[in-house]
Design an enzyme around this catalytic site. Structure first.
Site, PDB file in Angstrom:
ATOM      1  N   GLU A 144       0.851  -1.194   0.000  1.00  0.00           N
ATOM      2  CA  GLU A 144       0.000   0.000   0.000  1.00  0.00           C
ATOM      3  C   GLU A 144       0.883   1.239   0.000  1.00  0.00           C
ATOM      4  OE1 GLU A 144      -2.382   2.914  -0.176  1.00  0.00           O
ATOM      5  OE2 GLU A 144      -3.286   0.911  -0.292  1.00  0.00           O
ATOM      6  N   GLY A 152     -21.319  18.909 -10.654  1.00  0.00           N
ATOM      7  CA  GLY A 152     -21.764  17.523 -10.649  1.00  0.00           C
ATOM      8  C   GLY A 152     -22.744  17.256  -9.534  1.00  0.00           C
ATOM      9  N   TYR A 166     -23.942  11.338  -6.615  1.00  0.00           N
ATOM     10  CA  TYR A 166     -24.065  11.058  -5.192  1.00  0.00           C
ATOM     11  C   TYR A 166     -22.971  11.714  -4.366  1.00  0.00           C
ATOM     12  CZ  TYR A 166     -20.441   7.390  -5.297  1.00  0.00           C
ATOM     13  OH  TYR A 166     -19.258   6.711  -5.397  1.00  0.00           O
ATOM     14  N   ARG A 179     -15.280   9.093 -10.999  1.00  0.00           N
ATOM     15  CA  ARG A 179     -13.997   8.535 -10.606  1.00  0.00           C
ATOM     16  C   ARG A 179     -13.441   7.702 -11.759  1.00  0.00           C
ATOM     17  NH1 ARG A 179     -12.789   9.260  -5.461  1.00  0.00           N
ATOM     18  NH2 ARG A 179     -11.219   7.609  -5.484  1.00  0.00           N
ATOM     19  N   HIS A 202     -42.508  -3.893  15.575  1.00  0.00           N
ATOM     20  CA  HIS A 202     -43.237  -2.633  15.708  1.00  0.00           C
ATOM     21  C   HIS A 202     -42.879  -1.996  17.048  1.00  0.00           C
ATOM     22  CE1 HIS A 202     -46.420   0.329  15.469  1.00  0.00           C
ATOM     23  NE2 HIS A 202     -46.734   0.031  16.727  1.00  0.00           N
TER      24      HIS A 202
END
Length: 473
Positions: free
Chosen positions: A36, A184, A187, A276, A449
């Site tokens: 990484e 944009g 989301y 992306r 409920h």
């Protein structure tokens, strides 16, 4: 002298796909190395899903407290409004990220995975050189899992700068901009734009299409549009961003409106959220002899590439570019390498937008089902008729659960919902489709409920034409 390592499995990228693949491979006894370049956790944990939801939570809390000023709500009133210390909110958000980052590192260690922090560059499909702070490391692997992820798309004519930022920088702002322009209305843009509106910024969206969130139908997005209108948040549709220049110390966006005329919009910050792109450059993918599918690495239903024992997962292999898809693929690939029989064949992958209100989609919409030749029945149930929603002050935002089912056998083809806290219902929706549930299965499953999940049961009943708590007429 260059250090050399060999392993059974080499994972490149420690995002939600890569670290899950590495942990599962380690659990299965496979000698595993994960590389990484930054921090374990990837985009989702470090600069995406988790930090954005923390910021959204902070923004929600700030707005909720403001609603108690003056006459107040629920019998709770404040004589003055809350004070926002944005730097401290960002520090709290970072503390959440740090905690989860440490957790991932601990899980990798427990699974026996070797973590190499550095940048991997491949000379061929099974060999790479990792540039680390302590020098180069050469790694040769029997299996390679590519989990390189994706990056925010930069507009070529509007490069990032002090005033033009991506979602990564938007999650690090220590001051709320007076006017935030968001290019944009997908989301990511909506989530962050709405959060900053709640924190007090004036927000304007500039969207190239004629509506927001094009992946969802207009019935689903109407409650979001209503919230934006109520909170004086403008969306300029069918607008094409052209350029940004600094005038008087502020960025000014030039865009072409729906009539083809140029307009200008001054801001304090401009946030670019136009999608992306997969991270395919700068690490030697061209040396690995894999096939491409447009901008993505081409894989089969087991995430195999064209090169033997080279696998690719997550954002690198295409839409939907979602963390939970990457995790599922990573786990699967590790198990296949260990000799298990697996393939990636989900009935549906749930998608959630943490907007105001939240929106969830699993499976086909009514229109999509009809386009695939299905004869469907559709029913929905409003949260305005759910006691728990009203008791949480969450039933008046126009939200609902909607179910699409095949008319002939009542098999559920899609479940969609919009409303406060509906993200937490996504698991039940996905499970229903994955298990091949019929309307009767949901309708006759006793739901607690009071709970928001009752809306799922009631929507199934409504689709069958026998709703209890709304009129069937």
């Amino acid at each position: 002298m260059t250090e050399k390592k060999t392993c059974k499995v080499l994972v490149v990228g420690a995002g939600p796909g890569g670290y899950v693949a590495a942990i599962r491979a380690g659990q299965l006894g496979l000698d595993t190395i994960i590389v990484e370049g930054e921090r374990t956790g990837g985009t989702c944990l470090i600069r995406g899903c988790i930090p954005s939801k923390a910021l959204i939570h902070g923004a929600n809390r700030f707005q909720e407290i403001q609603e108690h000023v003056g006459d107040g709500k629920f019998g709770i009133s404040l004589t003055s409004g809350p004070e926002l210390n944005m730097a401290r909110m960002i520090a709290w958000k970072d503390s959440v990220v740090d905690k989860l980052n440490s957790g991932v590192e601990g899980l990798l260690k427990k699974a026996g995975v070797t973590v190499v922090k550095g940048w991997a560059t491949f000379s061929n499909a099974k060999n790479c050189t990792v540039t680390t702070a302590d020098g180069d490391i050469q790694i040769e692997a029997e299996h390679v899992i590519l989990a390189n992820g994706s990056s925010a798309t930069e507009l070529p004519n509007i490069p990032y700068s002090e005033h033009v930022v991506s979602s990564t920088e938007a999650l690090q702002l220590t001051d709320v901009p007076k006017h935030l322009v968001v290019i944009g209305a997908g989301y990511i843009g909506l989530e962050l734009g709405i959060a900053y509106r709640k924190l007090g910024a004036e927000v304007t969206f500039v969207e190239g299409l004629e509506r927001l969130l094009p992946l969802y139908d207009k019935e689903m997005t109407r409650p979001i549009e209503q919230w934006l209108k109520k909170h004086k948040t403008d969306i300029i549709y069918q607008a094409r961003a052209q350029s940004v220049e600094e005038i008087g110390g502020k960025p000014v966006l030039t865009y072409t409106d729906k009539n083809g005329e140029q307009q200008q919009l001054s801001a304090d910050k401009i946030l670019v959220t136009v999608g992306r792109r997969p991270n395919t450059n700068g690490w030697g993918l061209e040396n690995m002899c894999v096939d491409m599918d447009g901008p993505f690495v081409k894989v089969d239903n087991q995430c195999r590439t064209a090169m033997r024992n080279v696998w690719a997962i997550g954002d690198l292999v295409g839409e939907p570019m979602l963390a939970h898809k990457a995790s599922a693929q990573g786990e699967m690939v590790a198990e296949i390498i260990a000799g298990h029989r697996r393939e990636f064949d989900p009935v549906a992958i749930p998608a959630v937008c943490f907007t105001e209100p939240e929106i969830v989609g699993v499976g086909l919409t009514p229109e999509q089902a009809k386009n695939e030749g299905e004869d469907v029945i559709v029913g929905k149930f409003p949260f305005a008729a759910i006691g728990k929603a009203l008791a949480m002050d969450a039933g008046t935002d126009g939200g609902f659960v909607r179910i699409t089912a095949r008319k002939a056998d009542h098999i559920i083809l899609g479940i969609h919902a919009v409303g406060a806290h509906v993200a937490e219902l996504s698991g039940e929706f996905a499970l229903a489709l994955e298990m091949g549930a019929r309307l009767e299965d949901l309708a006759h499953t006793i739901h607690v409920h009071p709970s928001l999940s009752e809306a799922t049961m009631e929507a199934a009943l409504a689709t069958l034409g026998k709703a209890i708590h709304i009129s069937n007429g």
